[in-house]
Design a protein around this motif. Structure first.
Motif, PDB file in Angstrom:
ATOM      1  N   SER A  40      80.562  57.359  55.615  1.00 18.67           N
ATOM      2  CA  SER A  40      80.035  56.435  54.622  1.00 18.67           C
ATOM      3  C   SER A  40      80.470  55.023  54.936  1.00 18.67           C
ATOM      4  O   SER A  40      80.336  54.132  54.127  1.00 18.67           O
ATOM      5  CB  SER A  40      80.531  56.831  53.226  1.00 18.67           C
ATOM      6  N   TYR A  41      81.048  54.818  56.119  1.00 15.94           N
ATOM      7  CA  TYR A  41      81.424  53.482  56.553  1.00 15.94           C
ATOM      8  C   TYR A  41      81.117  53.381  58.039  1.00 15.94           C
ATOM      9  O   TYR A  41      80.840  54.377  58.680  1.00 15.94           O
ATOM     10  CB  TYR A  41      82.911  53.212  56.279  1.00 15.94           C
ATOM     11  N   PRO A  42      81.150  52.175  58.595  1.00 19.83           N
ATOM     12  CA  PRO A  42      80.666  51.981  59.973  1.00 19.83           C
ATOM     13  C   PRO A  42      81.299  52.919  60.979  1.00 19.83           C
ATOM     14  O   PRO A  42      82.504  53.094  61.025  1.00 19.83           O
ATOM     15  CB  PRO A  42      81.056  50.526  60.264  1.00 19.83           C
ATOM     16  N   ALA A  43      80.444  53.518  61.812  1.00 15.83           N
ATOM     17  CA  ALA A  43      80.923  54.325  62.932  1.00 15.83           C
ATOM     18  C   ALA A  43      80.842  53.454  64.163  1.00 15.83           C
ATOM     19  O   ALA A  43      79.761  53.129  64.623  1.00 15.83           O
ATOM     20  CB  ALA A  43      80.054  55.566  63.101  1.00 15.83           C
ATOM     21  N   SER A  71      79.920  42.909  55.580  1.00 14.31           N
ATOM     22  CA  SER A  71      81.336  43.159  55.828  1.00 14.31           C
ATOM     23  C   SER A  71      81.686  44.591  55.448  1.00 14.31           C
ATOM     24  O   SER A  71      81.340  45.065  54.364  1.00 14.31           O
ATOM     25  CB  SER A  71      82.194  42.179  55.020  1.00 14.31           C
ATOM     26  N   PHE A  72      82.390  45.287  56.357  1.00 15.59           N
ATOM     27  CA  PHE A  72      82.782  46.666  56.129  1.00 15.59           C
ATOM     28  C   PHE A  72      84.199  46.906  56.634  1.00 15.59           C
ATOM     29  O   PHE A  72      84.650  46.279  57.593  1.00 15.59           O
ATOM     30  CB  PHE A  72      81.833  47.634  56.855  1.00 15.59           C
ATOM     31  N   TYR A  73      84.869  47.828  55.970  1.00 13.81           N
ATOM     32  CA  TYR A  73      86.152  48.320  56.466  1.00 13.81           C
ATOM     33  C   TYR A  73      85.858  49.327  57.568  1.00 13.81           C
ATOM     34  O   TYR A  73      85.026  50.221  57.403  1.00 13.81           O
ATOM     35  CB  TYR A  73      86.934  48.996  55.346  1.00 13.81           C
ATOM     36  N   THR A  74      86.522  49.182  58.701  1.00  7.98           N
ATOM     37  CA  THR A  74      86.205  50.043  59.837  1.00  7.98           C
ATOM     38  C   THR A  74      87.460  50.401  60.615  1.00  7.98           C
ATOM     39  O   THR A  74      88.543  49.863  60.359  1.00  7.98           O
ATOM     40  CB  THR A  74      85.192  49.358  60.773  1.00  7.98           C
ATOM     41  N   LEU A  75      87.322  51.310  61.554  1.00  9.53           N
ATOM     42  CA  LEU A  75      88.431  51.770  62.371  1.00  9.53           C
ATOM     43  C   LEU A  75      88.352  51.173  63.766  1.00  9.53           C
ATOM     44  O   LEU A  75      87.280  51.076  64.345  1.00  9.53           O
ATOM     45  CB  LEU A  75      88.416  53.305  62.470  1.00  9.53           C
ATOM     46  N   ILE A  89      90.471  47.699  59.779  1.00 11.22           N
ATOM     47  CA  ILE A  89      90.293  46.269  59.573  1.00 11.22           C
ATOM     48  C   ILE A  89      88.994  46.036  58.807  1.00 11.22           C
ATOM     49  O   ILE A  89      88.131  46.906  58.723  1.00 11.22           O
ATOM     50  CB  ILE A  89      90.249  45.480  60.900  1.00 11.22           C
ATOM     51  N   GLN A  90      88.855  44.845  58.236  1.00 11.45           N
ATOM     52  CA  GLN A  90      87.607  44.429  57.633  1.00 11.45           C
ATOM     53  C   GLN A  90      86.846  43.612  58.677  1.00 11.45           C
ATOM     54  O   GLN A  90      87.409  42.667  59.249  1.00 11.45           O
ATOM     55  CB  GLN A  90      87.876  43.584  56.384  1.00 11.45           C
ATOM     56  N   ALA A  91      85.603  43.968  58.955  1.00  8.93           N
ATOM     57  CA  ALA A  91      84.865  43.296  60.026  1.00  8.93           C
ATOM     58  C   ALA A  91      83.438  42.977  59.583  1.00  8.93           C
ATOM     59  O   ALA A  91      82.900  43.586  58.655  1.00  8.93           O
ATOM     60  CB  ALA A  91      84.847  44.176  61.279  1.00  8.93           C
ATOM     61  N   LYS A  92      82.828  42.019  60.268  1.00  3.79           N
ATOM     62  CA  LYS A  92      81.442  41.628  60.007  1.00  3.79           C
ATOM     63  C   LYS A  92      80.514  42.353  60.981  1.00  3.79           C
ATOM     64  O   LYS A  92      80.773  42.394  62.176  1.00  3.79           O
ATOM     65  CB  LYS A  92      81.279  40.118  60.166  1.00  3.79           C
ATOM     66  N   PHE A  93      79.448  42.920  60.447  1.00  7.10           N
ATOM     67  CA  PHE A  93      78.472  43.637  61.254  1.00  7.10           C
ATOM     68  C   PHE A  93      77.093  43.011  61.055  1.00  7.10           C
ATOM     69  O   PHE A  93      76.780  42.479  59.991  1.00  7.10           O
ATOM     70  CB  PHE A  93      78.426  45.118  60.856  1.00  7.10           C
TER      71      PHE A  93
END
Length: 483
Positions: free
Chosen positions: A142-145, A236-240, A251-255
Protein backbone atom coordinates in the motif's frame (compact mmCIF):
# COMPACT_ATOMS: atom_id res chain seq x y z
CA UNK A 1 46.91 -60.51 63.77
CA UNK A 2 49.05 -61.55 60.87
CA UNK A 3 46.10 -63.48 59.41
CA UNK A 4 43.60 -60.72 59.94
CA UNK A 5 45.64 -57.92 58.44
CA UNK A 6 45.39 -59.12 54.81
CA UNK A 7 41.62 -59.32 55.06
CA UNK A 8 41.43 -55.85 56.43
CA UNK A 9 43.72 -54.64 53.72
CA UNK A 10 41.61 -56.35 51.08
CA UNK A 11 38.33 -54.95 52.41
CA UNK A 12 39.87 -51.52 52.56
CA UNK A 13 40.91 -51.74 48.92
CA UNK A 14 37.44 -52.97 47.94
CA UNK A 15 35.76 -50.09 49.70
CA UNK A 16 38.09 -47.60 48.08
CA UNK A 17 37.44 -49.01 44.63
CA UNK A 18 33.71 -48.90 45.22
CA UNK A 19 33.98 -45.32 46.36
CA UNK A 20 35.99 -44.35 43.32
CA UNK A 21 33.45 -46.06 41.06
CA UNK A 22 30.59 -44.26 42.67
CA UNK A 23 32.48 -41.00 42.41
CA UNK A 24 33.17 -41.59 38.71
CA UNK A 25 29.54 -42.40 38.05
CA UNK A 26 28.49 -39.30 39.88
CA UNK A 27 30.87 -37.18 37.82
CA UNK A 28 29.65 -38.80 34.59
CA UNK A 29 26.09 -38.21 35.58
CA UNK A 30 26.76 -34.58 36.39
CA UNK A 31 28.52 -34.01 33.07
CA UNK A 32 25.73 -35.66 31.10
CA UNK A 33 22.78 -34.04 32.81
CA UNK A 34 22.85 -30.74 30.93
CA UNK A 35 23.04 -32.29 27.49
CA UNK A 36 20.50 -34.96 28.30
CA UNK A 37 18.06 -32.41 29.64
CA UNK A 38 18.55 -30.15 26.66
CA UNK A 39 18.42 -33.00 24.16
CA UNK A 40 14.87 -34.01 23.12
CA UNK A 41 13.78 -37.28 24.69
CA UNK A 42 10.96 -37.91 22.26
CA UNK A 43 9.87 -37.15 18.73
CA UNK A 44 7.38 -34.67 20.12
CA UNK A 45 10.12 -32.63 21.76
CA UNK A 46 12.17 -32.75 18.59
CA UNK A 47 9.22 -31.40 16.64
CA UNK A 48 8.86 -28.55 19.10
CA UNK A 49 12.43 -27.41 18.62
CA UNK A 50 12.40 -27.72 14.84
CA UNK A 51 9.09 -25.92 14.51
CA UNK A 52 10.10 -22.86 16.47
CA UNK A 53 10.80 -20.59 13.46
CA UNK A 54 9.92 -16.88 13.67
CA UNK A 55 7.48 -15.59 11.10
CA UNK A 56 9.94 -13.11 9.69
CA UNK A 57 12.55 -15.82 9.25
CA UNK A 58 10.04 -18.06 7.53
CA UNK A 59 9.53 -15.24 5.05
CA UNK A 60 13.25 -14.68 4.67
CA UNK A 61 13.71 -18.35 3.84
CA UNK A 62 11.68 -17.78 0.70
CA UNK A 63 14.02 -15.14 -0.62
CA UNK A 64 17.36 -15.82 1.06
CA UNK A 65 17.87 -19.45 2.06
CA UNK A 66 18.98 -22.01 -0.54
CA UNK A 67 16.56 -24.88 -0.88
CA UNK A 68 19.27 -27.42 -0.10
CA UNK A 69 20.65 -25.76 3.03
CA UNK A 70 18.85 -27.98 5.50
CA UNK A 71 20.14 -31.06 3.78
CA UNK A 72 23.65 -30.05 2.82
CA UNK A 73 24.86 -28.29 5.94
CA UNK A 74 26.84 -30.46 8.38
CA UNK A 75 26.31 -30.47 12.16
CA UNK A 76 29.72 -28.83 12.60
CA UNK A 77 28.74 -25.89 10.41
CA UNK A 78 25.33 -25.08 11.77
CA UNK A 79 26.08 -24.56 15.49
CA UNK A 80 28.17 -21.53 14.56
CA UNK A 81 25.40 -19.97 12.51
CA UNK A 82 22.23 -20.77 14.38
CA UNK A 83 23.00 -19.34 17.87
CA UNK A 84 23.35 -15.90 16.28
CA UNK A 85 20.17 -16.08 14.22
CA UNK A 86 17.58 -18.00 16.18
CA UNK A 87 17.78 -17.48 19.99
CA UNK A 88 17.16 -13.71 20.00
CA UNK A 89 14.17 -13.75 17.68
CA UNK A 90 12.13 -16.76 18.71
CA UNK A 91 10.48 -15.55 21.93
CA UNK A 92 8.97 -12.44 20.30
CA UNK A 93 7.93 -13.70 16.87
CA UNK A 94 6.64 -17.18 17.45
CA UNK A 95 3.12 -16.61 18.89
CA UNK A 96 1.40 -16.21 15.52
CA UNK A 97 2.95 -19.28 13.95
CA UNK A 98 2.86 -21.96 16.66
CA UNK A 99 0.77 -23.14 19.65
CA UNK A 100 1.04 -21.01 22.76
CA UNK A 101 3.52 -23.27 24.55
CA UNK A 102 6.06 -23.24 21.76
CA UNK A 103 7.62 -19.76 21.97
CA UNK A 104 9.12 -20.39 25.43
CA UNK A 105 10.61 -23.78 24.70
CA UNK A 106 14.38 -23.82 24.88
CA UNK A 107 15.23 -20.86 22.63
CA UNK A 108 18.51 -20.32 24.47
CA UNK A 109 19.28 -23.81 25.70
CA UNK A 110 19.78 -25.83 22.59
CA UNK A 111 20.86 -24.19 19.37
CA UNK A 112 23.47 -27.00 19.22
CA UNK A 113 20.82 -29.66 18.71
CA UNK A 114 19.21 -28.21 15.61
CA UNK A 115 21.78 -29.41 13.09
CA UNK A 116 20.77 -33.00 13.86
CA UNK A 117 17.07 -32.29 13.50
CA UNK A 118 16.75 -29.87 10.58
CA UNK A 119 17.93 -32.21 7.84
CA UNK A 120 15.11 -34.59 8.78
CA UNK A 121 12.33 -32.14 9.62
CA UNK A 122 12.57 -28.98 7.54
CA UNK A 123 12.50 -30.41 4.03
CA UNK A 124 9.17 -32.06 4.90
CA UNK A 125 7.56 -29.08 6.61
CA UNK A 126 8.55 -25.93 4.76
CA UNK A 127 7.46 -26.76 1.20
CA UNK A 128 3.96 -27.43 2.53
CA UNK A 129 3.75 -24.38 4.76
CA UNK A 130 5.14 -21.59 2.61
CA UNK A 131 2.65 -21.68 -0.27
CA UNK A 132 -0.26 -21.54 2.19
CA UNK A 133 1.19 -18.92 4.51
CA UNK A 134 2.62 -16.55 1.92
CA UNK A 135 -0.55 -14.65 0.98
CA UNK A 136 -1.05 -13.69 4.64
CA UNK A 137 2.56 -12.79 5.30
CA UNK A 138 3.20 -10.46 2.37
CA UNK A 139 0.09 -8.61 1.24
CA UNK A 140 -0.02 -6.35 -1.75
CA UNK A 141 1.86 -3.16 -0.93
CA UNK A 142 0.00 0.00 0.00
CA UNK A 143 3.07 2.20 -0.31
CA UNK A 144 5.70 2.68 -3.03
CA UNK A 145 7.54 -0.42 -4.16
CA UNK A 146 10.94 0.83 -5.16
CA UNK A 147 13.38 -0.71 -7.54
CA UNK A 148 16.24 0.45 -5.34
CA UNK A 149 15.12 -1.76 -2.47
CA UNK A 150 13.67 -4.48 -4.68
CA UNK A 151 10.51 -4.53 -2.59
CA UNK A 152 8.25 -7.15 -4.10
CA UNK A 153 4.71 -5.82 -4.29
CA UNK A 154 2.96 -8.84 -5.78
CA UNK A 155 4.11 -11.43 -3.26
CA UNK A 156 0.62 -12.80 -2.78
CA UNK A 157 0.98 -14.62 -6.08
CA UNK A 158 4.23 -16.44 -5.34
CA UNK A 159 3.93 -20.17 -4.78
CA UNK A 160 7.66 -20.78 -4.43
CA UNK A 161 10.53 -18.37 -4.02
CA UNK A 162 13.26 -20.37 -2.27
CA UNK A 163 16.71 -19.75 -3.55
CA UNK A 164 17.56 -22.28 -6.25
CA UNK A 165 13.90 -23.35 -6.39
CA UNK A 166 11.63 -22.44 -9.33
CA UNK A 167 9.46 -19.34 -8.93
CA UNK A 168 5.84 -19.83 -9.92
CA UNK A 169 2.88 -17.46 -10.04
CA UNK A 170 -0.79 -18.28 -9.93
CA UNK A 171 -3.13 -16.34 -12.19
CA UNK A 172 -5.17 -13.81 -10.24
CA UNK A 173 -8.09 -11.70 -11.38
CA UNK A 174 -6.50 -8.50 -10.07
CA UNK A 175 -3.33 -8.98 -12.09
CA UNK A 176 -5.21 -10.06 -15.23
CA UNK A 177 -7.37 -6.94 -15.09
CA UNK A 178 -4.24 -4.83 -14.61
CA UNK A 179 -2.72 -6.41 -17.72
CA UNK A 180 -5.93 -5.75 -19.61
CA UNK A 181 -5.64 -2.10 -18.65
CA UNK A 182 -2.02 -1.45 -19.64
CA UNK A 183 -1.19 -4.26 -22.10
CA UNK A 184 -2.04 -2.60 -25.39
CA UNK A 185 -0.52 0.73 -24.37
CA UNK A 186 2.66 -1.12 -23.42
CA UNK A 187 2.62 -2.86 -26.78
CA UNK A 188 2.50 0.43 -28.73
CA UNK A 189 5.11 2.07 -26.53
CA UNK A 190 7.34 -0.98 -26.77
CA UNK A 191 7.21 -0.83 -30.56
CA UNK A 192 8.01 2.88 -30.53
CA UNK A 193 10.95 2.61 -28.11
CA UNK A 194 12.29 -0.78 -29.25
CA UNK A 195 11.52 -2.40 -25.88
CA UNK A 196 9.97 -5.70 -24.86
CA UNK A 197 6.43 -4.83 -23.80
CA UNK A 198 6.31 -8.15 -21.94
CA UNK A 199 9.17 -7.03 -19.68
CA UNK A 200 7.60 -3.61 -19.20
CA UNK A 201 4.28 -5.13 -18.13
CA UNK A 202 5.93 -7.67 -15.80
CA UNK A 203 7.95 -4.89 -14.15
CA UNK A 204 4.82 -2.82 -13.66
CA UNK A 205 3.15 -5.81 -11.96
CA UNK A 206 6.06 -6.25 -9.56
CA UNK A 207 6.74 -2.60 -8.81
CA UNK A 208 3.09 -1.56 -8.35
CA UNK A 209 1.56 -4.66 -6.79
CA UNK A 210 -0.58 -5.15 -9.92
CA UNK A 211 -1.66 -1.52 -9.77
CA UNK A 212 -2.90 -1.81 -6.19
CA UNK A 213 -0.26 0.29 -4.41
CA UNK A 214 -1.17 3.84 -3.45
CA UNK A 215 1.56 5.23 -5.66
CA UNK A 216 0.29 3.42 -8.76
CA UNK A 217 -3.42 4.09 -8.24
CA UNK A 218 -5.44 7.22 -8.99
CA UNK A 219 -4.41 10.02 -8.90
CA UNK A 220 -0.68 9.17 -9.09
CA UNK A 221 -0.43 6.36 -11.69
CA UNK A 222 3.29 5.80 -10.98
CA UNK A 223 3.71 2.15 -11.99
CA UNK A 224 7.49 1.89 -11.64
CA UNK A 225 8.36 3.79 -8.45
CA UNK A 226 10.22 6.52 -10.34
CA UNK A 227 11.20 9.40 -8.09
CA UNK A 228 11.15 13.12 -8.78
CA UNK A 229 8.60 15.19 -10.69
CA UNK A 230 6.73 14.75 -13.95
CA UNK A 231 5.90 18.09 -15.56
CA UNK A 232 6.02 19.70 -12.13
CA UNK A 233 3.75 17.09 -10.49
CA UNK A 234 4.82 14.81 -7.65
CA UNK A 235 3.47 12.87 -4.67
CA UNK A 236 5.16 12.29 -1.32
CA UNK A 237 5.30 8.78 0.16
CA UNK A 238 7.05 6.95 2.95
CA UNK A 239 9.25 4.33 1.34
CA UNK A 240 12.04 1.84 1.99
CA UNK A 241 15.65 2.28 0.92
CA UNK A 242 18.57 -0.15 0.89
CA UNK A 243 21.67 1.12 2.70
CA UNK A 244 23.87 -0.87 0.33
CA UNK A 245 24.35 -3.85 2.61
CA UNK A 246 20.87 -5.32 2.42
CA UNK A 247 19.40 -3.41 5.38
CA UNK A 248 16.29 -1.34 4.79
CA UNK A 249 15.41 2.02 6.31
CA UNK A 250 12.44 4.30 5.79
CA UNK A 251 12.36 7.83 4.36
CA UNK A 252 9.80 10.27 2.99
CA UNK A 253 10.41 10.79 -0.73
CA UNK A 254 8.88 12.54 -3.75
CA UNK A 255 7.64 10.39 -6.62
CA UNK A 256 6.51 11.38 -10.09
CA UNK A 257 2.78 11.86 -10.54
CA UNK A 258 1.21 11.09 -13.93
CA UNK A 259 -2.14 11.93 -15.58
CA UNK A 260 -2.67 8.25 -16.46
CA UNK A 261 -0.91 4.90 -16.73
CA UNK A 262 -0.08 5.70 -20.36
CA UNK A 263 2.20 8.59 -19.34
CA UNK A 264 3.82 6.39 -16.70
CA UNK A 265 4.64 3.77 -19.32
CA UNK A 266 5.97 6.39 -21.71
CA UNK A 267 8.15 7.97 -19.01
CA UNK A 268 9.57 4.56 -18.09
CA UNK A 269 10.37 3.89 -21.77
CA UNK A 270 12.07 7.27 -22.03
CA UNK A 271 14.16 6.39 -18.97
CA UNK A 272 15.25 3.12 -20.59
CA UNK A 273 16.16 5.02 -23.76
CA UNK A 274 17.91 8.03 -22.20
CA UNK A 275 19.46 6.37 -19.16
CA UNK A 276 20.69 8.36 -16.17
CA UNK A 277 22.04 11.88 -16.12
CA UNK A 278 25.44 10.47 -15.23
CA UNK A 279 25.31 7.66 -17.80
CA UNK A 280 23.00 7.81 -20.79
CA UNK A 281 23.79 4.19 -21.70
CA UNK A 282 22.93 2.84 -18.26
CA UNK A 283 19.83 0.93 -19.48
CA UNK A 284 20.95 0.43 -23.08
CA UNK A 285 21.13 -3.35 -22.72
CA UNK A 286 17.38 -3.71 -22.18
CA UNK A 287 16.45 -2.72 -25.77
CA UNK A 288 15.49 -5.28 -28.38
CA UNK A 289 18.53 -4.27 -30.38
CA UNK A 290 20.88 -5.26 -27.55
CA UNK A 291 18.87 -8.05 -25.90
CA UNK A 292 17.93 -10.78 -28.38
CA UNK A 293 15.17 -12.15 -26.12
CA UNK A 294 13.07 -10.95 -23.22
CA UNK A 295 15.12 -13.20 -20.92
CA UNK A 296 18.30 -11.36 -21.87
CA UNK A 297 16.50 -8.11 -21.10
CA UNK A 298 15.35 -9.27 -17.65
CA UNK A 299 18.83 -10.58 -16.86
CA UNK A 300 20.26 -7.18 -17.78
CA UNK A 301 17.82 -5.37 -15.44
CA UNK A 302 18.77 -7.57 -12.48
CA UNK A 303 21.23 -5.61 -10.38
CA UNK A 304 20.58 -2.42 -12.37
CA UNK A 305 16.89 -1.67 -11.98
CA UNK A 306 16.52 -3.79 -8.86
CA UNK A 307 18.92 -5.20 -6.26
CA UNK A 308 16.85 -8.40 -6.01
CA UNK A 309 19.16 -11.18 -7.24
CA UNK A 310 16.14 -13.12 -8.54
CA UNK A 311 14.46 -10.17 -10.23
CA UNK A 312 14.82 -11.72 -13.68
CA UNK A 313 13.32 -15.03 -12.53
CA UNK A 314 10.25 -13.27 -11.17
CA UNK A 315 9.80 -11.27 -14.34
CA UNK A 316 10.27 -14.36 -16.52
CA UNK A 317 7.73 -16.31 -14.49
CA UNK A 318 5.15 -13.54 -14.81
CA UNK A 319 5.74 -13.30 -18.55
CA UNK A 320 5.21 -17.04 -18.96
CA UNK A 321 2.22 -17.29 -16.60
CA UNK A 322 0.28 -14.50 -18.31
CA UNK A 323 1.54 -15.11 -21.87
CA UNK A 324 2.88 -11.55 -22.08
CA UNK A 325 5.06 -12.21 -25.14
CA UNK A 326 1.94 -11.58 -27.23
CA UNK A 327 2.41 -7.88 -26.52
CA UNK A 328 5.94 -7.96 -27.97
CA UNK A 329 4.44 -8.29 -31.44
CA UNK A 330 3.10 -5.37 -33.43
CA UNK A 331 -0.65 -5.18 -33.98
CA UNK A 332 -1.51 -6.85 -37.27
CA UNK A 333 -3.16 -4.36 -39.57
CA UNK A 334 -4.71 -4.75 -42.95
CA UNK A 335 -7.12 -3.24 -45.44
CA UNK A 336 -10.58 -4.19 -46.43
CA UNK A 337 -12.90 -2.88 -49.11
CA UNK A 338 -16.45 -2.10 -48.00
CA UNK A 339 -19.64 -2.50 -50.00
CA UNK A 340 -19.30 1.17 -50.95
CA UNK A 341 -15.86 0.41 -52.41
CA UNK A 342 -14.13 2.23 -49.56
CA UNK A 343 -10.89 0.97 -48.15
CA UNK A 344 -10.88 0.70 -44.35
CA UNK A 345 -8.17 -0.31 -41.90
CA UNK A 346 -8.51 -3.62 -40.11
CA UNK A 347 -6.98 -4.60 -36.74
CA UNK A 348 -6.36 -8.04 -35.32
CA UNK A 349 -7.33 -7.84 -31.66
CA UNK A 350 -6.77 -10.48 -29.02
CA UNK A 351 -9.02 -10.91 -26.04
CA UNK A 352 -6.47 -10.61 -23.18
CA UNK A 353 -8.36 -13.18 -21.11
CA UNK A 354 -9.49 -15.85 -23.58
CA UNK A 355 -6.49 -15.21 -25.90
CA UNK A 356 -8.85 -15.46 -28.89
CA UNK A 357 -8.26 -13.18 -31.86
CA UNK A 358 -10.64 -11.49 -34.30
CA UNK A 359 -10.59 -8.78 -36.97
CA UNK A 360 -12.08 -5.35 -36.18
CA UNK A 361 -12.59 -2.01 -37.95
CA UNK A 362 -13.43 1.50 -36.74
CA UNK A 363 -17.12 2.13 -36.01
CA UNK A 364 -17.20 5.29 -38.16
CA UNK A 365 -15.95 5.86 -41.70
CA UNK A 366 -16.58 9.63 -41.61
CA UNK A 367 -14.34 12.30 -40.09
CA UNK A 368 -14.81 12.82 -36.35
CA UNK A 369 -13.14 14.55 -33.41
CA UNK A 370 -12.19 12.86 -30.13
CA UNK A 371 -14.14 14.96 -27.65
CA UNK A 372 -13.41 12.88 -24.53
CA UNK A 373 -10.75 10.17 -24.11
CA UNK A 374 -10.86 6.96 -22.13
CA UNK A 375 -9.91 7.16 -18.45
CA UNK A 376 -10.44 9.24 -15.36
CA UNK A 377 -12.69 12.24 -15.94
CA UNK A 378 -12.97 14.28 -12.78
CA UNK A 379 -14.36 12.06 -10.03
CA UNK A 380 -15.63 9.43 -12.47
CA UNK A 381 -14.07 7.02 -14.93
CA UNK A 382 -14.96 7.36 -18.60
CA UNK A 383 -15.32 3.80 -19.90
CA UNK A 384 -14.99 4.55 -23.60
CA UNK A 385 -13.96 7.16 -26.14
CA UNK A 386 -16.31 9.92 -27.37
CA UNK A 387 -16.22 10.60 -31.12
CA UNK A 388 -17.94 13.90 -31.92
CA UNK A 389 -19.65 13.83 -35.32
CA UNK A 390 -22.85 15.07 -36.97
CA UNK A 391 -26.15 13.61 -35.84
CA UNK A 392 -27.57 10.69 -37.82
CA UNK A 393 -24.16 9.62 -39.14
CA UNK A 394 -24.26 5.81 -39.62
CA UNK A 395 -22.64 3.80 -36.83
CA UNK A 396 -21.01 0.58 -38.06
CA UNK A 397 -20.48 -2.77 -36.34
CA UNK A 398 -16.79 -2.93 -35.50
CA UNK A 399 -16.58 -6.67 -36.10
CA UNK A 400 -18.50 -9.86 -36.78
CA UNK A 401 -20.69 -10.97 -33.91
CA UNK A 402 -24.12 -11.17 -32.30
CA UNK A 403 -26.21 -8.33 -30.85
CA UNK A 404 -26.55 -9.12 -27.15
CA UNK A 405 -27.91 -5.81 -25.89
CA UNK A 406 -30.23 -3.05 -27.14
CA UNK A 407 -32.46 -0.55 -25.41
CA UNK A 408 -32.42 2.71 -23.49
CA UNK A 409 -30.37 3.62 -20.42
CA UNK A 410 -30.58 6.95 -18.54
CA UNK A 411 -26.84 7.41 -18.92
CA UNK A 412 -26.01 5.55 -22.16
CA UNK A 413 -29.19 6.62 -23.96
CA UNK A 414 -30.11 4.37 -26.87
CA UNK A 415 -27.46 1.67 -26.98
CA UNK A 416 -26.30 -1.41 -28.87
CA UNK A 417 -23.89 -4.02 -27.50
CA UNK A 418 -22.28 -6.68 -29.73
CA UNK A 419 -20.43 -9.81 -28.63
CA UNK A 420 -17.70 -10.74 -31.10
CA UNK A 421 -15.98 -13.94 -32.19
CA UNK A 422 -13.14 -13.50 -29.68
CA UNK A 423 -15.61 -12.90 -26.81
CA UNK A 424 -14.92 -9.17 -26.61
CA UNK A 425 -17.84 -6.73 -26.48
CA UNK A 426 -18.19 -3.44 -28.35
CA UNK A 427 -20.53 -0.75 -27.02
CA UNK A 428 -22.33 1.98 -28.99
CA UNK A 429 -24.05 4.64 -26.83
CA UNK A 430 -26.16 7.83 -27.26
CA UNK A 431 -27.69 6.68 -30.56
CA UNK A 432 -30.56 8.61 -32.13
CA UNK A 433 -32.00 5.32 -33.39
CA UNK A 434 -31.21 1.59 -33.34
CA UNK A 435 -31.04 -0.40 -36.57
CA UNK A 436 -30.55 -3.98 -35.23
CA UNK A 437 -32.49 -6.30 -32.97
CA UNK A 438 -31.48 -8.47 -30.03
CA UNK A 439 -29.92 -11.78 -31.13
CA UNK A 440 -29.24 -10.59 -34.68
CA UNK A 441 -25.96 -11.66 -36.31
CA UNK A 442 -23.95 -8.83 -37.79
CA UNK A 443 -20.78 -8.52 -39.84
CA UNK A 444 -18.15 -5.81 -39.70
CA UNK A 445 -19.45 -2.68 -41.42
CA UNK A 446 -23.17 -3.35 -40.90
CA UNK A 447 -25.12 -0.29 -39.72
CA UNK A 448 -26.25 -0.75 -36.11
CA UNK A 449 -27.71 2.73 -35.53
CA UNK A 450 -27.39 6.48 -36.08
CA UNK A 451 -25.30 8.97 -34.08
CA UNK A 452 -27.30 10.99 -31.56
CA UNK A 453 -27.20 12.67 -28.16
CA UNK A 454 -29.61 10.60 -26.08
CA UNK A 455 -29.11 9.83 -22.39
CA UNK A 456 -26.46 11.72 -20.41
CA UNK A 457 -24.93 13.62 -23.30
CA UNK A 458 -24.02 17.25 -24.00
CA UNK A 459 -23.83 17.01 -27.79
CA UNK A 460 -24.02 14.76 -30.80
CA UNK A 461 -21.36 12.03 -30.58
CA UNK A 462 -20.75 8.29 -30.49
CA UNK A 463 -19.53 6.80 -27.24
CA UNK A 464 -17.55 3.75 -28.38
CA UNK A 465 -16.38 1.20 -25.82
CA UNK A 466 -14.72 -2.22 -25.77
CA UNK A 467 -14.86 -4.62 -22.82
CA UNK A 468 -14.26 -8.19 -21.70
CA UNK A 469 -17.68 -8.40 -20.01
CA UNK A 470 -21.07 -6.89 -20.65
CA UNK A 471 -21.35 -3.50 -18.92
CA UNK A 472 -18.02 -3.89 -17.09
CA UNK A 473 -14.27 -4.42 -17.39
CA UNK A 474 -13.73 -1.85 -20.10
CA UNK A 475 -10.52 -1.56 -22.12
CA UNK A 476 -9.02 1.54 -23.67
CA UNK A 477 -10.13 1.62 -27.34
CA UNK A 478 -7.16 3.79 -28.30
CA UNK A 479 -4.90 0.89 -27.32
CA UNK A 480 -6.46 -1.23 -30.07
CA UNK A 481 -7.40 1.20 -32.83
CA UNK A 482 -5.70 4.11 -34.56
CA UNK A 483 -8.31 6.84 -34.08
Amino acid sequence: MKKIAPYLLLSTLVCQSLSVGLLVNAVDASTQTDSELAQPNSNEEKDQIVDIVPEEESQDIIENVPAGDAQTQTPEEEPEQKPEEKPEQKPEEKPEQKPEEKPEEKPEEKPEQKPEEKPEQKPEQKPEQNPEQKPEQKPVVSYPAQSESAYFGDASQITSNKENSPIHFSVTKTTQEFINEIGESARKIGQEYDLYASVMIAQAILESGSGQSSLSAYPNYNLFGIKGEYKGESASFYTLEDNGSGQLYGIQAKFRKYPSTKESLEDYAELMKSGLASNENFYKGVSKKEAKSYKEATAFLTGKYATDTRYDEKLNSLIETYDLTYFDQAVKKGKRVTKDNKQVDTYEIMNPESKKKAIFTLPLDEKYIISSPFGQRGSEHHDGIDLAIAANTPVLASGDGVVVGTGFDPSAGNYVIIKHLNDLYTNYFHLNSISVSLGEKVTSGNIVGLVGSTGNSTGSHLHFGISTDMWKHYLNPTSYFDF
